[in-house]
Design a protein around this motif. Structure first.
Motif, PDB file in Angstrom:
ATOM      1  N   ARG A  36      42.772  26.976  58.812  1.00  0.00           N
ATOM      2  CA  ARG A  36      42.451  26.377  57.471  1.00  0.00           C
ATOM      3  C   ARG A  36      42.338  27.599  56.484  1.00  0.00           C
ATOM      4  NH1 ARG A  36      36.991  24.493  60.037  1.00  0.00           N
ATOM      5  NH2 ARG A  36      37.890  23.538  62.063  1.00  0.00           N
ATOM      6  N   LYS A  37      42.258  28.666  56.616  1.00  0.00           N
ATOM      7  CA  LYS A  37      42.009  29.823  55.698  1.00  0.00           C
ATOM      8  C   LYS A  37      43.381  30.136  54.956  1.00  0.00           C
ATOM      9  CE  LYS A  37      38.853  32.361  54.177  1.00  0.00           C
ATOM     10  NZ  LYS A  37      37.722  31.991  53.172  1.00  0.00           N
ATOM     11  N   ILE A  38      44.499  30.075  55.665  1.00  0.00           N
ATOM     12  CA  ILE A  38      45.852  30.157  55.094  1.00  0.00           C
ATOM     13  C   ILE A  38      46.168  29.672  53.784  1.00  0.00           C
ATOM     14  CG2 ILE A  38      48.380  30.355  55.748  1.00  0.00           C
ATOM     15  CD1 ILE A  38      47.577  30.980  58.651  1.00  0.00           C
ATOM     16  N   PRO A  39      46.031  28.130  53.831  1.00  0.00           N
ATOM     17  CA  PRO A  39      46.301  27.843  52.640  1.00  0.00           C
ATOM     18  C   PRO A  39      45.702  28.499  51.124  1.00  0.00           C
ATOM     19  CG  PRO A  39      46.170  26.126  54.139  1.00  0.00           C
ATOM     20  CD  PRO A  39      45.716  27.476  54.567  1.00  0.00           C
ATOM     21  N   GLY A  76      45.870  32.086  46.515  1.00  0.00           N
ATOM     22  CA  GLY A  76      45.364  33.256  45.678  1.00  0.00           C
ATOM     23  C   GLY A  76      46.310  34.007  45.618  1.00  0.00           C
ATOM     24  N   LEU A  77      47.330  34.284  46.660  1.00  0.00           N
ATOM     25  CA  LEU A  77      48.627  35.228  46.585  1.00  0.00           C
ATOM     26  C   LEU A  77      49.282  34.518  45.289  1.00  0.00           C
ATOM     27  CD1 LEU A  77      50.112  37.639  47.366  1.00  0.00           C
ATOM     28  CD2 LEU A  77      51.303  35.961  49.259  1.00  0.00           C
ATOM     29  N   GLY A  78      49.633  33.445  45.290  1.00  0.00           N
ATOM     30  CA  GLY A  78      50.352  32.861  44.163  1.00  0.00           C
ATOM     31  C   GLY A  78      49.835  32.851  42.775  1.00  0.00           C
ATOM     32  N   LYS A 116      51.493  35.022  39.675  1.00  0.00           N
ATOM     33  CA  LYS A 116      51.630  34.692  38.738  1.00  0.00           C
ATOM     34  C   LYS A 116      51.086  35.323  37.362  1.00  0.00           C
ATOM     35  CE  LYS A 116      51.261  29.960  36.476  1.00  0.00           C
ATOM     36  NZ  LYS A 116      50.643  28.757  36.869  1.00  0.00           N
ATOM     37  N   GLU A 117      49.919  36.040  37.667  1.00  0.00           N
ATOM     38  CA  GLU A 117      48.969  36.689  36.595  1.00  0.00           C
ATOM     39  C   GLU A 117      50.017  38.035  36.395  1.00  0.00           C
ATOM     40  OE1 GLU A 117      45.288  37.189  37.622  1.00  0.00           O
ATOM     41  OE2 GLU A 117      44.629  34.982  37.512  1.00  0.00           O
TER      42      GLU A 117
END
Length: 63
Positions: free
Chosen positions: A23-26, A31-33, A37-38
Protein backbone atom coordinates in the motif's frame (compact mmCIF):
# COMPACT_ATOMS: atom_id res chain seq x y z
CA UNK A 1 29.59 -5.39 -13.88
CA UNK A 2 27.72 -2.09 -14.23
CA UNK A 3 24.45 -3.58 -15.49
CA UNK A 4 21.65 -4.91 -13.34
CA UNK A 5 20.18 -8.18 -14.50
CA UNK A 6 16.59 -9.33 -14.18
CA UNK A 7 17.39 -11.38 -11.08
CA UNK A 8 18.93 -8.42 -9.26
CA UNK A 9 15.99 -6.16 -10.11
CA UNK A 10 13.49 -8.77 -8.87
CA UNK A 11 15.41 -9.18 -5.59
CA UNK A 12 15.41 -5.41 -5.07
CA UNK A 13 11.67 -5.20 -5.78
CA UNK A 14 10.92 -8.02 -3.32
CA UNK A 15 12.98 -6.29 -0.62
CA UNK A 16 11.18 -2.97 -1.25
CA UNK A 17 7.76 -4.65 -1.02
CA UNK A 18 8.76 -6.40 2.21
CA UNK A 19 10.08 -3.18 3.76
CA UNK A 20 7.31 -0.79 2.77
CA UNK A 21 4.32 -3.00 2.05
CA UNK A 22 2.15 -2.95 -1.07
CA UNK A 23 0.00 0.00 0.00
CA UNK A 24 2.85 2.39 0.71
CA UNK A 25 4.70 1.98 -2.62
CA UNK A 26 2.28 4.09 -4.75
CA UNK A 27 2.59 6.93 -2.23
CA UNK A 28 6.38 6.70 -2.37
CA UNK A 29 6.38 6.74 -6.18
CA UNK A 30 4.03 9.74 -6.23
CA UNK A 31 6.35 11.62 -3.88
CA UNK A 32 9.37 10.65 -5.96
CA UNK A 33 7.66 11.87 -9.15
CA UNK A 34 6.72 15.16 -7.52
CA UNK A 35 10.27 15.65 -6.30
CA UNK A 36 11.73 14.99 -9.75
CA UNK A 37 9.23 17.39 -11.34
CA UNK A 38 10.13 20.16 -8.87
CA UNK A 39 13.84 19.52 -9.42
CA UNK A 40 13.45 19.83 -13.20
CA UNK A 41 11.46 23.07 -12.81
CA UNK A 42 14.12 24.52 -10.51
CA UNK A 43 16.87 23.50 -12.91
CA UNK A 44 14.99 25.10 -15.80
CA UNK A 45 14.64 28.36 -13.87
CA UNK A 46 18.39 28.39 -13.18
CA UNK A 47 19.17 27.90 -16.89
CA UNK A 48 17.48 31.16 -17.82
CA UNK A 49 19.84 34.14 -17.80
CA UNK A 50 19.52 36.31 -14.74
CA UNK A 51 18.46 39.89 -15.31
CA UNK A 52 21.52 42.08 -15.47
CA UNK A 53 21.98 44.58 -12.69
CA UNK A 54 22.75 48.05 -13.86
CA UNK A 55 25.83 49.49 -12.24
CA UNK A 56 25.20 53.01 -10.94
CA UNK A 57 27.18 55.71 -12.69
CA UNK A 58 29.07 58.43 -10.85
CA UNK A 59 26.23 60.89 -11.47
CA UNK A 60 23.71 58.51 -9.88
CA UNK A 61 25.97 57.94 -6.86
CA UNK A 62 25.91 61.70 -6.09
CA UNK A 63 22.11 61.67 -5.75
Amino acid sequence: MGKLGLTEILVILVIVVLLFGGRKIPELMKGLGTGIKEFKNAAKENDEPAPSKKQPTQDENKL
